[in-house]
Scaffold this active site. Structure first.
Site, PDB file in Angstrom:
ATOM      1  N   HIS A 156       2.201  66.680  55.179  1.00  0.00           N
ATOM      2  CA  HIS A 156       2.345  67.606  56.317  1.00  0.00           C
ATOM      3  C   HIS A 156       0.973  68.132  56.720  1.00  0.00           C
ATOM      4  O   HIS A 156       0.125  68.436  55.877  1.00  0.00           O
ATOM      5  CB  HIS A 156       3.273  68.775  55.943  1.00  0.00           C
ATOM      6  CG  HIS A 156       3.586  69.701  57.078  1.00  0.00           C
ATOM      7  ND1 HIS A 156       4.260  69.289  58.206  1.00  0.00           N
ATOM      8  CD2 HIS A 156       3.305  71.027  57.252  1.00  0.00           C
ATOM      9  CE1 HIS A 156       4.401  70.335  59.022  1.00  0.00           C
ATOM     10  NE2 HIS A 156       3.817  71.391  58.465  1.00  0.00           N
ATOM     11  N   ASP A 198       1.511  76.480  61.672  1.00  0.00           N
ATOM     12  CA  ASP A 198       2.330  75.445  61.046  1.00  0.00           C
ATOM     13  C   ASP A 198       3.492  75.148  61.983  1.00  0.00           C
ATOM     14  O   ASP A 198       4.243  76.054  62.366  1.00  0.00           O
ATOM     15  CB  ASP A 198       2.833  75.923  59.685  1.00  0.00           C
ATOM     16  CG  ASP A 198       3.548  74.841  58.908  1.00  0.00           C
ATOM     17  OD1 ASP A 198       3.780  73.750  59.471  1.00  0.00           O
ATOM     18  OD2 ASP A 198       3.887  75.082  57.741  1.00  0.00           O
ATOM     19  N   CYS A 248       4.045  66.145  63.030  1.00  0.00           N
ATOM     20  CA  CYS A 248       3.256  67.310  62.605  1.00  0.00           C
ATOM     21  C   CYS A 248       1.777  67.120  62.914  1.00  0.00           C
ATOM     22  O   CYS A 248       1.092  68.078  63.303  1.00  0.00           O
ATOM     23  CB  CYS A 248       3.453  67.563  61.125  1.00  0.00           C
ATOM     24  SG  CYS A 248       2.993  66.161  60.069  1.00  0.00           S
TER      25      CYS A 248
END
Length: 515
Positions: free
Chosen positions: A406, A423, A474
């Site tokens: 991630h 995030d 991501c």
């Protein structure tokens, strides 16, 4: 009734000639039948007198009844100026009229005071203010007097406009009728009732604007008399009665205003409408789309498509495949894209913020070692000779954070004095924030020899940001966070823009071939 002749002697002789019919006035006369006339009946209480005497002649007439005594009552003018006689009224109202006559003398003093009050009221309200227009009432008074004992009526004729507002004189006439129409005991209204009526006159249908204007109108009468003082006291009492209500309403207004302000403070603030710029969303042309599709072809997988000179990064066709749908971004593509963002700033410094973009290996190098923090390992990465500028002079410093599978982004925001963590899955990491804060303190001390304190800086985990809705975008979210922040723009994109951003990033990297 029967009538006797004037010649009394002849009548007596005629009666005496007929023996069968003796005279009724003789002593031997006996009545066998009831006489035809009532006055010929013999009255036993009276003595028998001679027929020739005056007394006998007078006794023949019936008793004279005394006539009715004449009572002079006051007469009043009717509705159209004619005199009306109270004696012709019905028996039901005759007793009421007699009681009224008994109260005439008693009410003459009060009538005088009433007339005085009426004249004073007319003088007071002679001028009625209506904005800037002054209305003058012309009055004509006609007085009809019947007798000294009778009451006095005033007929006030006032030339009125075609206004619907009632006149003062009409109200005074109503007061007059109240005075004339006395109660069942024949008493006149008291002075307090007259004053209350005058107060109603001021507060009633004539709509005096305020108590102040009423007092101004009363001041037209220069003579200070008792009724005007009473009216003033009545007005003052009415104002005092309204004062608690006004204070209560004022307190309610203040309470509601404070409640409204509290609700407004608790209400979530409306977000300002974000102006979406056109430049980050410019559609690709057909030839640009064809170039990207050709670079994604399997024939170019082992071929070096792009070489970045400053970073010495080579991008092959296989590396560029990460920009295809449903693929994870690799370090090379991310690092080349950050180098392109820095070069864009150098070309147009007035359009973009002054920023520094660390590559994907910086944070891994910083947290290496036994203590999970090693500043010496990255000390030479930011020298003036290598960068060409001082890291301390930058407004924002972008640090990509890779957590195995991630990608996140950390920002040292010097312009706003805060550390930011972005995030796409709304995650948080305090260790990243603490290590970057320590790094910045060590960097400033090493390059400038200054000790700075970041305790006043804010630690912000950005919540209002675009979120990813899958498990493979991501990296694209992370590089676009840095792109929009370096432009000084809000994060005004969504998940649906990810396919476009992948193609656009590939197009910008392939543009290095033409350069």
């Amino acid at each position: 009734m029967g009538a006797l002749t004037s010649n009394r002697k002849r009548g007596d002789e005629c009666l005496s000639l007929n023996s069968a019919h003796p005279s009724p006035y003789s002593q031997n006369f006996q009545i066998s039948k009831r006489p035809r006339f009532s006055y010929m009946k013999q009255i036993p209480d009276r003595p028998i007198l001679s027929s020739n005497s005056v007394a006998s002649r007078v006794s023949r007439y019936p008793d004279i009844k005394p006539p009715l005594t004449r009572v002079h009552a006051p007469c009043r003018t009717g509705k159209f100026g004619f005199f009306s006689n109270r004696e012709d009224s019905s028996p039901k109202t005759r007793g009421v009229h007699e009681k009224e006559r008994s109260g005439v003398i008693m009410g003459s003093v009060l009538s005088f005071h009433l007339e005085k009050a009426k004249s004073r009221a007319l003088d007071t309200f002679r001028y009625l203010n209506k904005g800037k227009e002054v209305i003058e009432l012309d009055e004509e008074v006609e007085t009809d007097r019947v007798s000294e004992d009778s009451s006095i009526e005033e007929v006030l004729a006032i030339e009125e406009d075609d206004r619907e507002r009632p006149s003062v004189v009409d109200y005074v006439q109503e007061l007059d009728t109240k005075m004339v129409g006395c109660g069942p005991q024949g008493t006149q209204p008291s002075a307090s009732s007259v004053v209350s009526d005058l107060t109603t006159l001021t507060n009633g249908p004539f709509k005096v604007d305020s108590a102040g204007k009423m007092l101004d109108s009363l001041s037209l009468n220069r003579e200070v008399e008792v009724p005007s003082v009473v009216v003033y006291k009545q007005l003052l009492e009415s104002v005092e009665r309204r004062t608690p209500k006004l204070e209560h309403l004022h307190s309610q207004i203040e309470f509601n205003v404070s409640k409204l302000s509290l609700f407004e403070s608790l209400r979530p603030q409306k977000k300002p409408v974000k102006v979406v710029p056109d430049e980050p969303f410019v559609a690709l042309r057909k030839e640009e789309m064809a170039e990207v599709e050709q670079a994604f072809s399997s024939a170019n997988r082992r071929r070096v498509l792009v070489t970045h000179e400053n970073s010495n990064i080579e991008i092959t066709g296989e590396m560029l495949q990460c920009l295809r749908p449903r693929a994870w971004l690799n370090d090379e593509v991310i690092n080349v894209y950050f180098e392109l963002l820095k070069e864009r700033e150098k070309r147009e410094p007035q359009k973009f913020l002054k920023c520094h973009f660390f590559n994907t290996f910086f944070y891994k190098k910083l947290i290496g070692g036994k203590s999970n923090y090693d500043y010496k390992s990255v000390r030479r990465w930011t020298t003036q000779k290598k960068l060409g500028y001082s890291l301390i002079d930058c407004d924002k410093i972008f640090v990509p954070i890779h957590k195995e599978i991630h990608w996140c982004l950390a920002v040292i925001n010097k312009a706003e004095e805060k550390l930011q963590y972005l995030d796409s899955l709304k995650g948080r990491d305090t260790q990243v924030m603490n290590r970057l804060a320590k790094y910045y303190v060590d960097e400033v001390k090493d390059k400038c020899g200054k000790d700075i304190n970041l305790s006043s800086w804010k630690l912000e985990y950005v919540e209002d940001l675009p979120e990813q809705e899958n498990g493979f975008d991501c990296g694209v979210f992370m590089i676009k966070y840095a792109d929009f922040y370096s432009r000084g723009l809000d994060l005004c994109f969504k998940q649906e823009h990810m396919p476009y951003f992948r193609l656009r990033t590939a197009k910008e990297i392939l543009k290095l071939r033409a350069d």
